[in-house]
Scaffold this active site. Sequence first.
Site, PDB file in Angstrom:
ATOM      1  N   LYS A  97       0.749  -1.282  -0.102  1.00  0.00           N
ATOM      2  CA  LYS A  97       0.348   0.721   0.173  1.00  0.00           C
ATOM      3  C   LYS A  97       1.260   1.238   0.132  1.00  0.00           C
ATOM      4  CE  LYS A  97      -3.570  -2.450   2.686  1.00  0.00           C
ATOM      5  NZ  LYS A  97      -4.282  -2.248   4.004  1.00  0.00           N
ATOM      6  N   TYR A 137     -12.263  -3.188  -2.768  1.00  0.00           N
ATOM      7  CA  TYR A 137     -12.788  -3.261  -0.907  1.00  0.00           C
ATOM      8  C   TYR A 137     -13.709  -3.396  -0.922  1.00  0.00           C
ATOM      9  CZ  TYR A 137      -7.966  -2.464   1.389  1.00  0.00           C
ATOM     10  OH  TYR A 137      -6.962  -2.300   1.421  1.00  0.00           O
ATOM     11  N   ASN A 200      -1.661  -0.234   7.557  1.00  0.00           N
ATOM     12  CA  ASN A 200      -0.448  -1.393   7.816  1.00  0.00           C
ATOM     13  C   ASN A 200       0.291  -2.447   6.769  1.00  0.00           C
ATOM     14  OD1 ASN A 200      -2.931  -2.342   6.371  1.00  0.00           O
ATOM     15  ND2 ASN A 200      -3.819  -3.898   7.397  1.00  0.00           N
ATOM     16  N   HIS A 203      -1.573  -5.507   1.180  1.00  0.00           N
ATOM     17  CA  HIS A 203      -2.726  -6.202   1.053  1.00  0.00           C
ATOM     18  C   HIS A 203      -2.573  -8.052   1.074  1.00  0.00           C
ATOM     19  CE1 HIS A 203      -6.682  -7.659  -0.181  1.00  0.00           C
ATOM     20  NE2 HIS A 203      -6.101  -7.962  -1.174  1.00  0.00           N
ATOM     21  N   GLU A 214      -9.587 -10.766  -7.161  1.00  0.00           N
ATOM     22  CA  GLU A 214      -8.311  -9.727  -6.776  1.00  0.00           C
ATOM     23  C   GLU A 214      -7.595  -9.568  -8.004  1.00  0.00           C
ATOM     24  OE1 GLU A 214      -8.752  -8.972  -1.939  1.00  0.00           O
ATOM     25  OE2 GLU A 214      -6.911  -9.971  -3.387  1.00  0.00           O
TER      26      GLU A 214
HETATM   27  P1  IDP Z   1      -7.120  -7.100   5.769  1.00  0.00           P
HETATM   28  O1  IDP Z   1      -6.553  -6.118   4.990  1.00  0.00           O
HETATM   29  O2  IDP Z   1      -6.207  -7.598   6.747  1.00  0.00           O
HETATM   30  O3  IDP Z   1      -7.443  -8.177   5.144  1.00  0.00           O
HETATM   31  P2  IDP Z   1      -9.438  -6.470   5.591  1.00  0.00           P
HETATM   32  O4  IDP Z   1     -10.077  -6.526   7.224  1.00  0.00           O
HETATM   33  O5  IDP Z   1     -10.346  -6.730   4.595  1.00  0.00           O
HETATM   34  O6  IDP Z   1      -8.384  -6.470   6.418  1.00  0.00           O
HETATM   35  O7  IDP Z   1      -9.698  -4.991   5.817  1.00  0.00           O
HETATM   36  C1  IDP Z   1      -9.044  -3.627   4.797  1.00  0.00           C
HETATM   37  C2  IDP Z   1      -8.303  -3.446   5.334  1.00  0.00           C
HETATM   38  O8  IDP Z   1      -9.289  -2.402   6.237  1.00  0.00           O
HETATM   39  C3  IDP Z   1      -7.116  -3.701   6.580  1.00  0.00           C
HETATM   40  O9  IDP Z   1      -5.910  -4.000   6.010  1.00  0.00           O
HETATM   41  C4  IDP Z   1      -6.922  -2.032   7.017  1.00  0.00           C
HETATM   42  O10 IDP Z   1      -5.716  -1.140   6.210  1.00  0.00           O
HETATM   43  C5  IDP Z   1      -8.067  -1.226   6.848  1.00  0.00           C
HETATM   44  N1  IDP Z   1      -9.370  -1.423   8.352  1.00  0.00           N
HETATM   45  C6  IDP Z   1      -9.439  -2.444   8.593  1.00  0.00           C
HETATM   46  N2  IDP Z   1      -9.822  -2.709  10.083  1.00  0.00           N
HETATM   47  C7  IDP Z   1      -9.850  -1.236  10.512  1.00  0.00           C
HETATM   48  C8  IDP Z   1     -10.210  -0.480  11.193  1.00  0.00           C
HETATM   49  O11 IDP Z   1     -11.037  -1.281  12.063  1.00  0.00           O
HETATM   50  N3  IDP Z   1      -9.457   0.548  11.869  1.00  0.00           N
HETATM   51  C9  IDP Z   1      -9.003   1.633  10.143  1.00  0.00           C
HETATM   52  N4  IDP Z   1      -9.511   0.475   8.865  1.00  0.00           N
HETATM   53  C10 IDP Z   1      -9.495  -0.602   9.093  1.00  0.00           C
HETATM   54 MG    MG Z   2      -9.340  -8.308   3.864  1.00  0.00          MG
END
Ligand code: IDP
Ligand code: MG
Length: 239
Positions: A97, A137, A200, A203, A214
């Site tokens: 990202k 997303y 984080n 992805h 994807e």
């Molecule tokens: P993942 O990336 O581990 O698959 P997902 O639940 O699919 O996690 O969420 C996608 C992205 O959304 C996460 O990587 C993170 O960047 C963001 N995200 C997920 N949960 C939160 C949250 O509670 N607050 C803010 N951003 C979030």
């Molecule tokens: Mg995800």
Amino acid sequence: MSSQICRSAAPRAARSLLSSYSKQCSRSISGGRAAAAATAVSLRGFIPSLASFGREERTNASRAWISGVIALPAAAYMLQDQEAHAAEMERTFIAIKPDGVQRGLIAEIISRFERKGYKLVAIKVLVPSKEFAEKHYHDLKERPFFNGLCDFLSSGPVVAMVWEGEGVIKYGRKLIGATDPQKSEPGTIRGDLAVVVGRNIIHGSDGPETAKDEIGLWFKPEELVNYTSNAEKWIYGVN
Ligand code: IDP
Ligand code: MG
């Protein structure tokens, strides 16, 4: 591997016999273990027979030719088998990202997948539009952070990749670590290199269906490269 054997070990006569399916060796740069073994088997008889060519040797040579001819269909079959195996290999979509790119973590992240033994089959750098980020997303559209997340993903360059290997979808997620870096184990990408969930850095597809969707969203089919890496015979094997 097999093309090396074809070039270095095969006498000219053997090479001409093999030429009908040597195209298959080069077509997909496949020639992995099965193909190499099959080619070696099919050539075994030719090499001594053409070194000195007396009567006895001629007899041996003709036997060798026959065994070679019998081995050829087997080799072709094994080549197909190898290609079928390659086609079964799992693929996953991984993206660095904008925060990972801006923090100079591209090489660090790629090296973790590469050192594990996974194979990079597609890569590009792009700035996704907000609309594209929303498509990527789409399953999170009800979440309160959805808009901010899509703004962020489209705020700068993303490194989009497809990695291939046995179990790469599930194990790729292990390499990445838990969504919230506060909960990611040390040793994982997010555990070692990120601090908060909103940044984080990476992805990874979360299952076979998502991976397929994807990869299809981010890449055209012709952007995915099929090849056998030299390291594969050292990464895969059964004892
Ligand atoms: P993942 O990336 O581990 O698959 P997902 O639940 O699919 O996690 O969420 C996608 C992205 O959304 C996460 O990587 C993170 O960047 C963001 N995200 C997920 N949960 C939160 C949250 O509670 N607050 C803010 N951003 C979030
Ligand atoms: Mg995800």
